[in-house]
Design an enzyme around this catalytic site. Structure first.
Site, short mmCIF file in Angstrom:
data_model
loop_
_atom_site.label_atom_id
_atom_site.label_comp_id
_atom_site.label_asym_id
_atom_site.label_seq_id
_atom_site.Cartn_x
_atom_site.Cartn_y
_atom_site.Cartn_z
N ARG A 1 0.74 -1.32 -0.23
CA ARG A 1 0.10 0.02 -0.07
C ARG A 1 0.79 1.29 -0.12
O ARG A 1 2.09 1.32 0.38
CB ARG A 1 -0.89 -0.07 1.12
CG ARG A 1 -2.06 -0.81 1.21
CD ARG A 1 -2.87 -1.03 2.37
NE ARG A 1 -1.95 -1.47 3.70
CZ ARG A 1 -2.20 -1.09 5.13
NH1 ARG A 1 -3.41 -0.48 5.23
NH2 ARG A 1 -1.47 -1.83 5.92
N LYS B 1 4.44 7.48 12.51
CA LYS B 1 5.08 6.39 11.99
C LYS B 1 6.25 7.01 11.29
O LYS B 1 7.58 6.30 11.37
CB LYS B 1 4.35 5.78 10.89
CG LYS B 1 3.20 4.71 11.62
CD LYS B 1 2.40 3.99 10.60
CE LYS B 1 3.21 2.97 10.06
NZ LYS B 1 2.49 1.98 9.42
N PHE C 1 14.34 -9.52 17.32
CA PHE C 1 15.08 -8.39 17.70
C PHE C 1 16.24 -8.93 18.45
O PHE C 1 16.22 -10.05 18.93
CB PHE C 1 13.85 -7.60 18.56
CG PHE C 1 12.89 -6.91 17.98
CD1 PHE C 1 13.04 -5.63 17.53
CD2 PHE C 1 11.92 -7.69 17.54
CE1 PHE C 1 11.88 -4.82 16.95
CE2 PHE C 1 10.71 -7.26 16.93
CZ PHE C 1 11.00 -5.79 16.47
N TRP D 1 15.62 -7.74 8.78
CA TRP D 1 15.64 -6.52 9.03
C TRP D 1 17.31 -6.13 9.20
O TRP D 1 17.69 -4.92 8.71
CB TRP D 1 15.14 -5.99 10.50
CG TRP D 1 15.18 -4.72 10.90
CD1 TRP D 1 14.43 -3.78 10.50
CD2 TRP D 1 16.18 -4.14 11.75
NE1 TRP D 1 14.62 -2.49 10.89
CE2 TRP D 1 15.77 -2.93 11.98
CE3 TRP D 1 17.07 -4.52 12.38
CZ2 TRP D 1 16.70 -1.85 12.66
CZ3 TRP D 1 17.88 -3.97 13.50
CH2 TRP D 1 17.48 -2.42 13.68
#
Length: 831
Positions: A306, A317, A655, A684
């Protein structure tokens, strides 16, 4: 000539161009005006360059050159003289002859050494008419003489054969035949290019740093490919893209027609568990997964995401392009304006809003006759209905086309929409978090004749036009959907539509470019479609059907298209299946549910997680009990996916504070709860390499038996459909309708809208309607405060509890950190 060539270059129905011009017009300017991919004669500089480099698979031999080579026999070691052969053909002929082992010399008719060279040449090629003062006796007896004076379609011989002791050969007809051969080769290549194939994708290398820099630093450190290069690598044709700068391009919908017979690839949905306010990285997983599939497993794959709203970008954000080494680049372009689709939606939405109030004003202040004279004016002595007015007359049962023949009663029916202002549901929008627009008063100026009413603004991505953009399947379908949008009821309780207001065509004009998906790339140079951006807790929260359909054709049968649903599986995934899949007819292959140890600890009873505040120690230290208790939410989301019969793979976003024991525990519980597989992911920090195991699990899951089914039948009453979602998905005991909600349901059912799917507007922070209730709440009654209809988009949307369609800014918005360097013009401060 150049103008005509340029026009034909852009004509998608013309696949090749051949030139027949007087010799004097064969200039470099004319030859290079032809697009290389349409150059049948092979005389453009691009083709000649390929020819010179021996790239025989990607070039064509010019027809005259090919004819000369056919006529020359066994020329290896022989001396060939080119006389008057110059320009592009001369270069090409010299190159081809030398490659065949001939010694090639070139001179013009006035060259002093011409007689000597003619006397020693084994073959002579004339490129232009021989002057009378060059006798044929100069030519070596027995030499092959070829005349290729520029006239492909003529058999005129510009050489005196009777007095020629050598055997002259003209290339005329043979060159025409060679051109036809080129045409066949060219079209074979074109047809082959239409077929889905393994992409010739040149991926970008990553050099991940530790600690991981900010997203914008990572984005800037990578040099993206030019978007036209990326488009070519994935099989798009030049006339199928519209370039916006260096790194973005719109893709034309004509591609769907070209590839209509190609089989689709596998369809993967990325959803999630109920998130913390920080988000759990669904976009990052989607990007990391396609980077792994394309750049590391060499499988055609596309991400369909999107477009982010600028409300959250400047509010909370700071961007939504993925993150770390799994993101879309350039991230500032992704997050800011992109190609203007949201601006187009804002313009279209507000044009319709203006049309509603203006129509009410004019009807309140004018007689039927005055309205009719203005709606159907005399222009140049003639009076006629527009196409949209004729359509309204037909809907009213008035089958007349002459404005002068309507009766007074028919005129009144035609000019009066009789909108009931208290029923207006269409609001103005702006793509900014602005809480003070949640309730406004319009019409306070004296010029509005005291027509004052309460209204409000929604955020632009909550507009029904955004939902239509995401769900439409063609330009015609979008036009029809825009026309069906219900904006209010008339005073008799009948719906008033955009078509009734006469604005449909204008809305379509404003949206004509927004309907095309935008092509971008990931950090590793793999393709991404960015298109549409409806809010997931208000609308259906998925990117566009069109982007998915185009991507599924481009990746081919063995490829993958990865798209993302907003928020948890209870919201975004449920709407994806029940609304988007119904519209598109596409069947999902796999659901990837994204989880984090952080969010699971929150669901297990951990302290509140607040954006901008440091995490409590429970989230940074090992706590297996909190993780185990919180996995109830993950188990529930897996069960929701299983309601639809689709295989589930859990992606655990890692993480650095997660312990190996916590990671192993989550994966173990996920698999015991029915997931096909559960995989820890590190994309990530490392890019696609960190999601290779996830990609392999998804590939295996996509080959499992798929028994996809919808959750409910559209024929059920609206209330029953709402109840099924509440009980089976959210875990509610039952629903409770407010009097307003019940009256709205009765109204929509009476108006014939009862068979539409349901799009629940609910908080994303809990399975229930109460954001503070984590884990898996049970036994609650789900309150439905209001029910609205998006008839153009094609769904009914109940509002659960108190849902706002206009977010507000926090105390310290992200815009404090966003800035522009006036020297480099670089954006600073996006995360």
């Amino acid at each position: 000539i150049v103008s005509e060539i340029l026009r034909l270059n852009e004509d998608p129905n013309v696949q090749g161009l051949a030139l027949d011009l007087p010799e004097s017009l064969y200039s470099s300017k004319v030859l290079n005006a032809v697009k290389p991919e349409k150059d049948v004669d092979g005389l453009s500089s691009v083709n000649l360059g390929r020819l010179a480099h021996g790239d025989v698979h990607n070039c064509l031999v010019p027809p005259t050159v090919g004819a000369v080579m056919e006529l020359l026999e066994d020329i290896g070691g022989k001396k060939v003289l080119l006389v008057g052969v110059c320009g592009a053909e001369g270069s090409a002929l010299q190159n081809v002859l030398q490659r065949e082992g001939a010694t090639v010399l070139s001179c013009h008719w006035k060259a002093p050494q011409l007689q000597s060279e003619l006397g020693h040449a084994d073959a002579v090629v004339f490129g232009s008419t021989k002057p009378a003062d060059v006798p044929v006796s100069w030519i070596k007896p027995g030499a092959t003489v070829i005349n290729c004076a520029h006239d492909l379609l003529s058999e005129k011989h510009n050489y005196d054969q009777q007095n020629n002791p050598a055997a002259e050969k003209a290339v005329g007809s043979l060159a025409v035949a060679m051109r036809m051969q080129n045409t066949v080769k060219h079209l074979e290549r074109w047809i082959q290019a239409q077929q889905c194939r393994k992409w010739d994708l040149h991926c970008l290398k990553l050099q991940p740093l530790s600690p991981v820099p900010s997203d914008i630093e990572i984005s800037r450190a990578q040099s993206p490919k030019a978007v036209d290069v990326l488009a070519k690598e994935i099989g798009l044709l030049t006339d199928e893209i519209e370039i916006y700068g260096q790194t973005k391009a719109k893709v034309r919908l004509s591609l769907l027609e070209r590839l209509k017979d190609q089989p689709d690839g596998k369809y993967v949905l990325v959803a999630g568990i109920t998130p913390t306010p920080l988000g759990e990285g669904k976009s990052t997983v989607a990007v990391g997964l396609v980077q792994a599939l394309s750049a590391h497993l060499n499988i055609n794959s596309f991400a369909c995401l999107r477009q982010p709203s600028q409300g959250p970008t400047f509010g909370v954000k700071g961007g939504a392009a993925g993150g770390g080494y799994a993101q879309v680049i350039p991230m500032e372009e992704f997050n800011l304006h992109l190609t203007g689709d949201i601006h187009a939606i804002t313009a279209a939405n507000n044009l319709l809003a203006a049309a509603i109030d203006a129509r009410i004003l004019h009807e309140n202040t004018q007689s039927d006759k005055a309205l009719y004279n203005r709606l159907v004016p005399v222009v140049n002595g003639m009076r006629g209905f527009s196409a949209i007015q004729l359509a309204r007359l037909r809907r009213l049962g008035i089958n007349k086309t002459d404005p002068g023949t309507l009766t007074e009663e028919e005129i009144s029916k035609f000019v009066r929409l009789d909108i009931d202002p208290s029923t207006i549901t269409w609001q103005r929008v702006v793509d900014t978090n602005d809480r003070f627009l949640r309730k406004i008063t319009v019409g306070q100026a004296n010029t509005e004749k005291k027509f004052v009413r309460q209204a409000k603004f929604d955020i632009a991505v909550a507009s029904e036009i955004m939902a239509i953009l995401a769900l439409t399947t063609s330009l015609q379908d979008m036009k029809e959907r825009l026309g069906r949008m219900v904006v209010a009821n008339d005073k008799k309780g009948q719906p008033v539509t955009a078509e009734d207001l006469g604005v449909t065509g204008a809305l379509a004009v404003l949206m004509k470019d927004a309907i095309k998906p935008t092509l971008m790339q990931t950090l590793e140079g793999t393709p991404v479609f960015v298109h549409a951006g409806p809010f997931a807790n208000i609308a259906h929260g998925n990117s566009s059907v069109l982007a998915d359909k185009i991507a599924l054709k481009l990746v081919g049968e063995k490829g993958f298209v990865v798209t993302e649903a907003g928020f948890g599986a209870d919201i975004g995934m449920e709407k994806f299946f029940n609304i988007k899949c119904r519209t598109s007819g596409l069947v999902p292959s796999v659901v990837v549910i994204v989880a984090t140890v952080r969010a699971l600890k929150m669901h297990g009873g951990g302290p509140n997680v607040t954006a901008g505040a440091p995490l409590k120690k429970e989230y940074t230290e090992e706590n297996l009990q909190l993780v185990a208790d919180g996995c109830c939410n993950l188990q529930k989301q897996i069960q929701i996916a299983q309601l639809f019969g689709v295989p589930v793979v859990v992606a655990l976003n890692i993480f650095k504070t997660d312990s190996p024991a916590e990671v192993d525990l989550v994966c173990k519980i996920a698999k015991e709860s029915g997931a096909f597989d559960a995989v820890p992911c590190n994309h990530w920090a490392t890019g696609g390499r960190g999601a290779v195991k996830l990609a392999q699990a998804v590939e295996k899951a996509a080959n499992q038996k798929n028994s996809f089914k919808y959750l409910y039948s559209l024929e059920l009453p609206i209330v029953e459909k709402i109840r099924i979602i509440a009980q089976k998905v959210y875990g509610a005991q039952d629903i409770e309708l407010s009097p307003l909600a019940q009256s709205q349901i009765d109204c929509y059912t009476r108006q014939g809208f009862g068979n539409l799917p349901i799009c629940m507007a609910k908080t994303h922070l809990s399975l229930s309607h109460e954001p503070e209730k984590k884990g898996v709440p049970t036994g609650f009654i789900l309150p439905i405060s209001d029910v609205r209809a998006s008839i153009g988009a094609g769904f009914i949307y109940p509002l659960v509890g108190t849902m706002s369609t206009m977010p507000g800014l926090p105390t310290r918005p992200c815009f404090y950190d966003i800035d522009l360097d006036p020297v480099t013009e670089q954006v600073k401060g996006l995360f």
